[in-house]
Design an enzyme around this catalytic site. Structure first.
Site, PDB file in Angstrom:
ATOM      1  N   CYS A   1       2.476 -10.400  12.965  1.00 26.09           N
ATOM      2  CA  CYS A   1       1.449 -10.492  14.020  1.00 26.09           C
ATOM      3  C   CYS A   1       1.985 -11.102  15.312  1.00 26.09           C
ATOM      4  O   CYS A   1       1.417 -10.876  16.381  1.00 26.09           O
ATOM      5  CB  CYS A   1       0.244 -11.275  13.520  1.00 26.09           C
ATOM      6  SG  CYS A   1      -0.579 -10.461  12.143  1.00 26.09           S
TER       7      CYS A   1
ATOM      8  N   HIS B   1      -4.057 -13.097  20.012  1.00 26.64           N
ATOM      9  CA  HIS B   1      -3.952 -12.233  18.833  1.00 26.64           C
ATOM     10  C   HIS B   1      -5.340 -12.102  18.227  1.00 26.64           C
ATOM     11  O   HIS B   1      -6.046 -13.096  18.050  1.00 26.64           O
ATOM     12  CB  HIS B   1      -2.970 -12.853  17.830  1.00 26.64           C
ATOM     13  CG  HIS B   1      -2.928 -12.124  16.526  1.00 26.64           C
ATOM     14  ND1 HIS B   1      -2.827 -10.755  16.454  1.00 26.64           N
ATOM     15  CD2 HIS B   1      -3.002 -12.567  15.246  1.00 26.64           C
ATOM     16  CE1 HIS B   1      -2.812 -10.390  15.184  1.00 26.64           C
ATOM     17  NE2 HIS B   1      -2.934 -11.467  14.429  1.00 26.64           N
TER      18      HIS B   1
ATOM     19  N   ASN C   1      -7.752  -6.597  13.008  1.00 26.61           N
ATOM     20  CA  ASN C   1      -6.417  -7.182  13.214  1.00 26.61           C
ATOM     21  C   ASN C   1      -5.374  -6.066  13.133  1.00 26.61           C
ATOM     22  O   ASN C   1      -5.144  -5.515  12.062  1.00 26.61           O
ATOM     23  CB  ASN C   1      -6.180  -8.246  12.139  1.00 26.61           C
ATOM     24  CG  ASN C   1      -4.855  -8.963  12.302  1.00 26.61           C
ATOM     25  OD1 ASN C   1      -3.994  -8.534  13.078  1.00 26.61           O
ATOM     26  ND2 ASN C   1      -4.679 -10.042  11.564  1.00 26.61           N
TER      27      ASN C   1
HETATM   28  O1  UT7 Z   1      -2.940 -12.065  11.626  1.00 27.12           O
HETATM   29  C1  UT7 Z   1      -2.349 -12.870  10.665  1.00 27.12           C
HETATM   30  C2  UT7 Z   1      -3.120 -14.045  10.484  1.00 27.12           C
HETATM   31  N1  UT7 Z   1      -4.263 -13.836   9.644  1.00 27.12           N
HETATM   32  C3  UT7 Z   1      -5.325 -14.511   9.882  1.00 27.12           C
HETATM   33  O2  UT7 Z   1      -5.344 -15.187  10.876  1.00 27.12           O
HETATM   34  C4  UT7 Z   1      -6.475 -14.520   8.905  1.00 27.12           C
HETATM   35  C5  UT7 Z   1      -6.934 -15.919   8.723  1.00 27.12           C
HETATM   36  N2  UT7 Z   1      -8.019 -16.096   7.813  1.00 27.12           N
HETATM   37  C6  UT7 Z   1      -9.280 -15.631   8.046  1.00 27.12           C
HETATM   38  O3  UT7 Z   1      -9.523 -14.963   9.010  1.00 27.12           O
HETATM   39  C7  UT7 Z   1     -10.379 -16.046   7.092  1.00 27.12           C
HETATM   40  O4  UT7 Z   1      -9.909 -17.059   6.239  1.00 27.12           O
HETATM   41  C8  UT7 Z   1     -10.907 -14.877   6.231  1.00 27.12           C
HETATM   42  C9  UT7 Z   1     -11.731 -13.948   7.120  1.00 27.12           C
HETATM   43  C10 UT7 Z   1      -9.762 -14.128   5.604  1.00 27.12           C
HETATM   44  C11 UT7 Z   1     -11.833 -15.395   5.120  1.00 27.12           C
HETATM   45  O5  UT7 Z   1     -12.876 -16.179   5.661  1.00 27.12           O
HETATM   46  P1  UT7 Z   1     -13.241 -17.566   4.964  1.00 27.12           P
HETATM   47  O6  UT7 Z   1     -14.406 -18.095   5.679  1.00 27.12           O
HETATM   48  O7  UT7 Z   1     -11.982 -18.395   4.961  1.00 27.12           O
HETATM   49  O8  UT7 Z   1     -13.675 -17.124   3.518  1.00 27.12           O
HETATM   50  P2  UT7 Z   1     -13.031 -17.484   2.097  1.00 27.12           P
HETATM   51  O9  UT7 Z   1     -11.700 -16.871   1.920  1.00 27.12           O
HETATM   52  O10 UT7 Z   1     -13.151 -18.956   1.905  1.00 27.12           O
HETATM   53  O11 UT7 Z   1     -14.071 -16.752   1.122  1.00 27.12           O
HETATM   54  C12 UT7 Z   1     -15.440 -17.121   1.060  1.00 27.12           C
HETATM   55  C13 UT7 Z   1     -16.157 -16.241   0.051  1.00 27.12           C
HETATM   56  C14 UT7 Z   1     -15.463 -16.158  -1.292  1.00 27.12           C
HETATM   57  O12 UT7 Z   1     -16.466 -16.190  -2.299  1.00 27.12           O
HETATM   58  P3  UT7 Z   1     -16.731 -17.550  -3.139  1.00 27.12           P
HETATM   59  O13 UT7 Z   1     -15.424 -17.874  -3.791  1.00 27.12           O
HETATM   60  O14 UT7 Z   1     -17.144 -18.558  -2.109  1.00 27.12           O
HETATM   61  O15 UT7 Z   1     -17.849 -17.134  -4.064  1.00 27.12           O
HETATM   62  C15 UT7 Z   1     -14.837 -14.787  -1.288  1.00 27.12           C
HETATM   63  O16 UT7 Z   1     -14.687 -14.221  -2.586  1.00 27.12           O
HETATM   64  O17 UT7 Z   1     -16.267 -14.890   0.528  1.00 27.12           O
HETATM   65  C16 UT7 Z   1     -15.835 -13.976  -0.490  1.00 27.12           C
HETATM   66  N3  UT7 Z   1     -15.238 -12.785   0.136  1.00 27.12           N
HETATM   67  C17 UT7 Z   1     -15.943 -11.700   0.495  1.00 27.12           C
HETATM   68  N4  UT7 Z   1     -17.236 -11.375   0.383  1.00 27.12           N
HETATM   69  C18 UT7 Z   1     -17.630 -10.183   0.871  1.00 27.12           C
HETATM   70  C19 UT7 Z   1     -13.939 -12.619   0.503  1.00 27.12           C
HETATM   71  N5  UT7 Z   1     -13.786 -11.419   1.098  1.00 27.12           N
HETATM   72  C20 UT7 Z   1     -15.014 -10.841   1.101  1.00 27.12           C
HETATM   73  C21 UT7 Z   1     -15.482  -9.612   1.588  1.00 27.12           C
HETATM   74  N6  UT7 Z   1     -16.792  -9.329   1.453  1.00 27.12           N
HETATM   75  N7  UT7 Z   1     -14.688  -8.716   2.203  1.00 27.12           N
END
Ligand code: UT7
Length: 322
Positions: free
Chosen positions: A117, A249, A279
């Site tokens: 990225c 980004h 992204n």
């Molecule tokens: O470009 C390279 C750099 N990459 C990034 O910068 C990405 C950085 N990270 C992020 O943008 C965020 O961490 C994410 C968007 C990937 C995730 O958001 P989050 O608020 O950190 O969510 P999380 O990973 O803590 O997940 C929360 C919940 C989980 O369920 P439980 O365990 O709380 O029951 C996941 O299983 O959301 C669930 N979940 C989803 N639900 C519906 C994860 N993906 C999905 C999905 N749809 N697609």
């Protein structure tokens, strides 16, 4: 006799997107997710997904042609092509050489840069250094990706976040006040397991799929981006108040907002395209830049800051007077 210093000036920008535009609702029909979850957690609404006939190089070629046209320059003027990508057409040769051949400017320098990225920041930094050193006159710096080809479409925690596309800029050496004012790059290899692809030519002999621990990456992204933005503004002897536009980004609207807030940057001065493109890795900064140049937000004389962070980890930022 003193020789006036050269700066790498952005003469034109261009971009390209695959034909197929996919909404969150369309994705939710195939993946266990919802429009609401994706929108709330990331700000993403749409992404473009490459068809089989669309490749990293075909998108890069289209973006480059658009950038050359905007710069009012011919391919023959280009003596350096740097293509940032983590999804090249072939393991080798560099996709930059495919772009070079298609444009018809063979004979100069052409190579790929792999910094995921942050790839465009790395490529931009190398190109502007070569221009300042006098080893290139006119460069095409491209970020192009087809991340859809390395996504695990069974993994909802990653497949909803990425899209395909390309962005390009033409850089030329000029004496004056315009151009790249300061650039800072960093890498920290200890976090490989937080964001990586589980394959490669020398290990599995396969291309592999993207794996990410999103929550941890998020935390590192805000910290690293805030720090490099402070560093690059200090190097340019500017403050947040001097910045006309930030072109970040486009990984997650929440990362962008949190970073802008920590720096005291006006959120109305931040270019946001993550809703439309998701992204696109190395393509995201030049794609967002092209959007904001073409819709008239970014104008000649503006001070902009570009920044990115991604797999490696790698991160960087640059201050540029347009
Ligand atoms: O470009 C390279 C750099 N990459 C990034 O910068 C990405 C950085 N990270 C992020 O943008 C965020 O961490 C994410 C968007 C990937 C995730 O958001 P989050 O608020 O950190 O969510 P999380 O990973 O803590 O997940 C929360 C919940 C989980 O369920 P439980 O365990 O709380 O029951 C996941 O299983 O959301 C669930 N979940 C989803 N639900 C519906 C994860 N993906 C999905 C999905 N749809 N697609």
């Amino acid at each position: 006799m003193t020789v006036a210093a050269l700066h790498a000036v952005i003469k034109g920008t261009g971009s390209a997107l695959p034909r197929n535009r996919v909404s969150n609702a369309e994705l939710a029909a195939k993946v266990d997710t919802t429009d609401e979850w994706i929108t709330e957690r990331t700000g993403i609404k749409f992404r473009h997904i490459a068809e089989p006939d669309e490749t990293t190089s075909s998108l890069a070629i289209e973006a480059s042609r658009n950038a050359l046209q905007a710069a009012n320059m011919a391919a023959a003027d280009i003596d350096l092509i740097i293509l940032a990508t983590a999804t090249p057409d072939q393991t080798f040769p560099a996709s930059a050489t495919i772009v070079q051949h298609a444009l018809g400017c063979n004979g100069g320098v052409a190579f790929d840069v792999a910094a995921v990225c942050s790839g465009f920041l790395y490529a931009f930094s190398v190109a502007e250094s070569m221009i300042r050193a006098g080893s290139a006159r006119n460069a095409l710096v491209i970020g192009a990706e087809t991340f859809s080809r390395i996504l695990d479409w069974e993994d909802r925690t990653t497949c909803v976040l990425f899209g395909d596309g390309a962005g390009a800029v033409v850089l030329s050496g000029e004496v004056g006040t315009r151009g790249a004012l300061a650039t800072k790059l960093h890498a920290d290899g200890q976090h490989n397991e937080l964001l990586y692809v589980d394959g490669g030519p020398s290990t599995t002999g396969t291309v592999g799929k993207l794996r990410m621990k999103g929550r941890e990456v998020f935390r590192h992204a805000v910290t690293n981006l805030t720090s490099v933005l402070h560093e690059v503004l200090a190097e340019a002897e500017l403050t947040a108040a001097d910045v006309d536009w930030v072109v970040p980004h486009q990984a997650n609207a929440r990362i962008i907002e949190a970073t802008a807030k920590k720096l005291g940057l006006d959120p109305n001065k931040v270019v946001l395209t993550v809703d439309q493109h998701a992204n696109t890795s190395a393509a995201s900064v030049p794609l967002a830049l092209d959007v904001a140049v073409r819709d008239g937000r970014i104008k000649a004389g503006d001070v902009i800051v570009i920044e990115a962070m991604g797999g490696g980890f790698t991160w960087g930022a640059s201050v540029i007077r347009i």
